[in-house]
Write an enzyme that holds these catalytic residues in place. Structure first.
Site, PDB file in Angstrom:
ATOM      1  N   ARG A  43       0.993  -1.276   0.003  1.00  0.00           N
ATOM      2  CA  ARG A  43      -0.087  -0.062   0.000  1.00  0.00           C
ATOM      3  C   ARG A  43       0.923   1.432   0.083  1.00  0.00           C
ATOM      4  O   ARG A  43       1.242   1.718   1.068  1.00  0.00           O
ATOM      5  CB  ARG A  43      -0.851  -0.115   1.188  1.00  0.00           C
ATOM      6  CG  ARG A  43      -1.883   1.101   1.228  1.00  0.00           C
ATOM      7  CD  ARG A  43      -2.770   0.734   2.662  1.00  0.00           C
ATOM      8  NE  ARG A  43      -3.725   1.861   2.773  1.00  0.00           N
ATOM      9  CZ  ARG A  43      -3.483   3.116   3.654  1.00  0.00           C
ATOM     10  NH1 ARG A  43      -2.161   3.290   4.091  1.00  0.00           N
ATOM     11  NH2 ARG A  43      -4.595   3.917   3.438  1.00  0.00           N
ATOM     12  N   SER A 114     -12.726  -3.447   1.847  1.00  0.00           N
ATOM     13  CA  SER A 114     -13.014  -2.911   3.173  1.00  0.00           C
ATOM     14  C   SER A 114     -14.645  -2.397   3.297  1.00  0.00           C
ATOM     15  O   SER A 114     -14.974  -1.880   2.423  1.00  0.00           O
ATOM     16  CB  SER A 114     -12.229  -1.564   3.290  1.00  0.00           C
ATOM     17  OG  SER A 114     -10.895  -1.866   3.197  1.00  0.00           O
ATOM     18  N   LYS A 143      -4.277   6.336   8.861  1.00  0.00           N
ATOM     19  CA  LYS A 143      -5.230   6.685   7.956  1.00  0.00           C
ATOM     20  C   LYS A 143      -5.949   7.673   8.548  1.00  0.00           C
ATOM     21  O   LYS A 143      -6.799   7.502   9.430  1.00  0.00           O
ATOM     22  CB  LYS A 143      -5.943   5.323   7.447  1.00  0.00           C
ATOM     23  CG  LYS A 143      -6.651   5.547   6.363  1.00  0.00           C
ATOM     24  CD  LYS A 143      -7.382   4.163   5.644  1.00  0.00           C
ATOM     25  CE  LYS A 143      -7.908   4.321   4.166  1.00  0.00           C
ATOM     26  NZ  LYS A 143      -9.256   5.024   4.231  1.00  0.00           N
TER      27      LYS A 143
HETATM   28  N1  TZP Z   1      -7.807   1.113   6.779  1.00  0.00           N
HETATM   29  C1  TZP Z   1      -8.682   1.533   7.888  1.00  0.00           C
HETATM   30  S1  TZP Z   1      -7.714   1.920   9.370  1.00  0.00           S
HETATM   31  C2  TZP Z   1      -6.194   1.811   8.615  1.00  0.00           C
HETATM   32  C3  TZP Z   1      -6.585   1.368   7.073  1.00  0.00           C
HETATM   33  C4  TZP Z   1      -5.767   1.160   6.189  1.00  0.00           C
HETATM   34  C5  TZP Z   1      -4.820   1.981   8.892  1.00  0.00           C
HETATM   35  C6  TZP Z   1      -4.336   1.002   9.992  1.00  0.00           C
HETATM   36  O1  TZP Z   1      -3.212   1.403  10.366  1.00  0.00           O
HETATM   37  P1  TZP Z   1      -2.500   0.883  11.942  1.00  0.00           P
HETATM   38  O2  TZP Z   1      -1.283   1.616  11.806  1.00  0.00           O
HETATM   39  O3  TZP Z   1      -2.472  -0.375  11.912  1.00  0.00           O
HETATM   40  O4  TZP Z   1      -3.663   1.744  12.725  1.00  0.00           O
END
Ligand code: TZP
Ligand code: MG
Length: 219
Positions: A43, A114, A143
């Protein structure tokens, strides 16, 4: 891959791109897989991320690492790159296009989607998604454009409504809270920073795996 095998591969789903790593991304990935990460998603997003040829090159290098560990290699939201590399699958969000069309565009490949509620989950599975990512479960700084934090009860709700597809929880998950996610019915957890920002990504992956399995046992 049958659904049982895919659920096994969901246990510790590591996601990252170069901007998530403070050291060499290949090294981070290698350590994560050594420690026990079971699936990987490339990603490459956000400020300062790689583009063009260097992005493709990094993807290829990370795919090679995955092949050595027999770990599926998934691409985030880029059908062309997925096809170019003949990756194992694609992961998309709700805003990434028509799911039925995406499904048709990548026959035989894994498709992850998702979702945030039962309606989205049902639709994704109707059009042929292979697994679901659900979150953010906990607050995340990784995110910024996420939906509100939902807690892991949303996973229990999906299970109670007959969703038996592979599910990973995502968002703010670490070894200290992963067991709650699998106890609620998820097959595993998807993480970025818990592994990519850890001093020892192998230990991080190993601890996550243990926490995931603990939650499954008490489910
Ligand atoms: N989609 C929902 S939360 C997220 C994504 C890509 C980020 C997750 O990152 P982390 O660092 O594991 O909280
Ligand atoms: Mg997306």
């Amino acid at each position: 891959m049958n659904q049982y095998m895919l659920k096994e591969k969901m246990k510790v789903y590591f996601i990252m791109g170069s901007t998530n790593c403070s050291t060499d991304a290949e090294e981070v990935l290698e350590k994560a897989l050594k420690g026990g990460a079971t699936l990987f998603q490339f990603r490459e997003k956000g400020t300062g991320c790689l583009e063009g040829g260097s992005r493709t090159e990094l993807a290829m290098a990370l795919q090679k690492v995955c092949r050595r560990y027999n770990v599926p290699f998934i691409i985030n939201d880029d059908i062309q790159l997925m096809k170019h590399l003949d990756a194992d699958g694609l992961h998309v969000g709700q805003e990434d296009g028509d799911l039925a069309e995406i499904r048709k565009a990548i026959p035989g490949k894994l498709l992850g989607v998702s979702v945030h509620n039962l309606k989205e989950a049902r639709h994704a599975l109707e059009v042929g998604a292979d697994y679901l990512g659900v979150g953010p479960i906990y607050p995340t700084g990784t995110k910024t454009d996420t939906r509100p934090v939902m807690g892991y009860s949303v996973i229990r709700e999906l299970r109670e409504n007959g969703i038996d597809a592979p599910i990973v929880g995502i968002g703010g998950i670490s070894a200290s809270n992963a067991s709650g996610v699998t106890q609620a019915g998820a097959d595993g957890v998807a993480v970025i920073t818990a592994i990519s920002s850890h001093q020892e990504p192998d230990e991080a992956a190993y601890e996550l795996l243990k926490s995931v399995e603990k939650g499954k046992e008490s489910n």
